[in-house]
Write a protein that holds these residues in place. Sequence first.
Motif, mmCIF file in Angstrom:
data_model
loop_
_atom_site.group_PDB
_atom_site.id
_atom_site.type_symbol
_atom_site.label_atom_id
_atom_site.label_comp_id
_atom_site.label_asym_id
_atom_site.label_seq_id
_atom_site.Cartn_x
_atom_site.Cartn_y
_atom_site.Cartn_z
ATOM 1 N N VAL A 1 32.264 73.586 119.831
ATOM 2 C CA VAL A 1 31.361 74.174 119.345
ATOM 3 C C VAL A 1 31.446 74.989 118.434
ATOM 4 N N SER A 2 30.954 75.018 117.330
ATOM 5 C CA SER A 2 31.798 75.610 116.447
ATOM 6 C C SER A 2 30.531 77.030 115.803
ATOM 7 N N ASP A 3 31.282 77.671 115.064
ATOM 8 C CA ASP A 3 30.325 79.271 115.538
ATOM 9 C C ASP A 3 29.850 78.891 113.774
ATOM 10 N N TYR A 4 28.467 80.074 113.989
ATOM 11 C CA TYR A 4 28.509 80.298 112.024
ATOM 12 C C TYR A 4 27.791 81.731 112.125
ATOM 13 N N LYS A 5 28.094 82.116 110.749
ATOM 14 C CA LYS A 5 28.166 83.533 110.780
ATOM 15 C C LYS A 5 26.803 83.278 110.162
ATOM 16 N N VAL A 6 26.421 84.725 110.561
ATOM 17 C CA VAL A 6 24.747 85.594 109.301
ATOM 18 C C VAL A 6 24.814 86.318 109.040
ATOM 19 N N ASN A 7 24.872 86.280 107.613
ATOM 20 C CA ASN A 7 24.988 87.573 106.877
ATOM 21 C C ASN A 7 23.940 88.655 106.854
ATOM 22 N N VAL A 8 23.877 89.627 107.980
ATOM 23 C CA VAL A 8 22.595 90.387 108.041
ATOM 24 C C VAL A 8 23.007 91.320 107.108
ATOM 25 N N PHE A 9 21.672 92.649 106.605
ATOM 26 C CA PHE A 9 21.976 93.194 105.971
ATOM 27 C C PHE A 9 21.495 94.792 106.374
ATOM 28 N N GLU A 10 21.624 95.351 106.838
ATOM 29 C CA GLU A 10 21.006 96.807 107.328
ATOM 30 C C GLU A 10 20.497 97.409 105.922
ATOM 31 N N ILE A 11 19.451 97.741 105.511
ATOM 32 C CA ILE A 11 18.446 98.390 104.640
ATOM 33 C C ILE A 11 19.022 99.410 104.847
ATOM 34 N N ALA A 12 18.358 99.828 105.473
ATOM 35 C CA ALA A 12 18.473 101.996 105.911
ATOM 36 C C ALA A 12 19.719 102.505 106.160
ATOM 37 N N TRP A 13 20.397 101.705 105.827
ATOM 38 C CA TRP A 13 21.546 102.059 106.899
ATOM 39 C C TRP A 13 23.225 101.801 105.437
ATOM 40 N N LEU A 14 22.493 101.488 104.279
ATOM 41 C CA LEU A 14 23.391 101.372 103.102
ATOM 42 C C LEU A 14 24.157 102.570 102.622
ATOM 43 N N SER A 15 24.930 103.176 102.938
ATOM 44 C CA SER A 15 25.492 104.157 102.346
ATOM 45 C C SER A 15 24.979 104.689 100.704
ATOM 46 N N PRO A 16 24.827 105.577 100.361
ATOM 47 C CA PRO A 16 24.448 106.455 99.010
ATOM 48 C C PRO A 16 25.349 105.284 97.748
ATOM 49 N N GLU A 17 27.005 105.177 98.556
ATOM 50 C CA GLU A 17 26.820 104.943 97.014
ATOM 51 C C GLU A 17 26.287 103.110 96.775
ATOM 52 N N THR A 18 26.257 102.806 97.949
ATOM 53 C CA THR A 18 25.751 100.875 97.717
ATOM 54 C C THR A 18 24.314 101.608 97.234
ATOM 55 N N VAL A 19 23.899 101.904 97.117
ATOM 56 C CA VAL A 19 22.373 102.088 97.041
ATOM 57 C C VAL A 19 22.635 102.577 95.714
ATOM 58 N N ALA A 20 23.062 103.172 94.898
ATOM 59 C CA ALA A 20 23.150 103.855 93.523
ATOM 60 C C ALA A 20 23.896 101.781 93.092
ATOM 61 N N LYS A 21 24.037 101.272 92.876
ATOM 62 C CA LYS A 21 25.061 100.136 92.304
ATOM 63 C C LYS A 21 23.809 98.974 92.172
ATOM 64 N N PHE A 22 22.591 99.661 93.088
ATOM 65 C CA PHE A 22 21.759 98.701 92.704
ATOM 66 C C PHE A 22 20.915 99.115 90.841
ATOM 67 N N ARG A 23 20.702 97.554 90.580
ATOM 68 C CA ARG A 23 20.044 98.378 88.993
ATOM 69 C C ARG A 23 18.592 98.167 89.192
ATOM 70 N N SER A 24 18.347 97.324 89.555
ATOM 71 C CA SER A 24 16.567 96.908 89.885
ATOM 72 C C SER A 24 15.803 97.758 90.315
ATOM 73 N N ASP A 25 14.119 97.591 90.382
ATOM 74 C CA ASP A 25 13.387 98.024 91.452
ATOM 75 C C ASP A 25 14.139 98.375 92.576
ATOM 76 N N PHE A 26 14.893 97.281 93.163
ATOM 77 C CA PHE A 26 14.889 97.669 94.540
ATOM 78 C C PHE A 26 15.932 98.968 95.214
ATOM 79 N N ARG A 27 16.298 99.354 94.029
ATOM 80 C CA ARG A 27 17.051 100.385 94.137
ATOM 81 C C ARG A 27 16.212 101.861 94.895
#
Length: 213
Positions: free
Chosen positions: A158-184
Amino acid sequence: MAERDIAEKRLEEYDDVFADIVNVLLFDGKRLVREDALSETSRLSQYKADDGLHEQERDIAKYWQDGNIRICLYGLENQTAVDADIPLRVVSYDGAGYRAQLLADKGKKKKDGGRKPKGRPPRYPVVTLVLYFGMRHWKKPRSLLERLIVPPELEPYVSDYKVNVFEIAWLSPETVAKFRSDFRIVADYFVQMRANKDYEPSREMIRHVHEVL
C-alpha cells in the motif's frame, strides 16, 4: 460556511495572490512563480462509483507555465474545519490531474488522424496545497496511510500519499512577512486572532479590498 468558502476562493483566484501563496508556502518566499506565468484550468473532474458518474470540484486550480510548456498544476483547497478524509480527497483530485494528461494524448491522436504522437509527451507534477484556517492545530491525518486501516500483510503493498497542510493561523511572523500580496493581511489577521484573541489592523494598502474584507 459556504459564504466563507466562496470568499476564500474569490481572493485566491487572483493571480498575484495565488502566486504569492505558492511562493511563500512552497519556496520560502522566493519569487519563482510569476503571476503572468499562471493560467486557468477547469476545477471539475469526473469519477465513476457504484451508483454512477459523479463530479468533483477543486477550490482553485491553475497551471504554472513557461511559455507553452506546463511546469506544474497547482491546486488550492481551503479548510475552515479539520477534515480527516482530506488525504482521500487530495488523492482523488491529483489523480484526476494525472489522468487528464493521458486523455490529452488521446485527444491529440484523434486530432492528428489517429497517428501516434512522436516521442514521449512531457509529464508535469500535480501539487495540492491545503490552506487550513482553523484556530486549533491540525491533528488529523496528513497522509493516506494515517487515514487507512491496513492489515499487516498488505503494508508492503500500500503506497502512501502525503498531504501538504498549511496551518495559516500558526504561521510564524517571519513567514507572514514574506507575503507580498493581500494574503499577508489575511494571514496576519488569523495569526493575531489565534495568539491574542484580538486584531490590530494593518496600515498596508489593500489591492483587492472587497475580497479581503
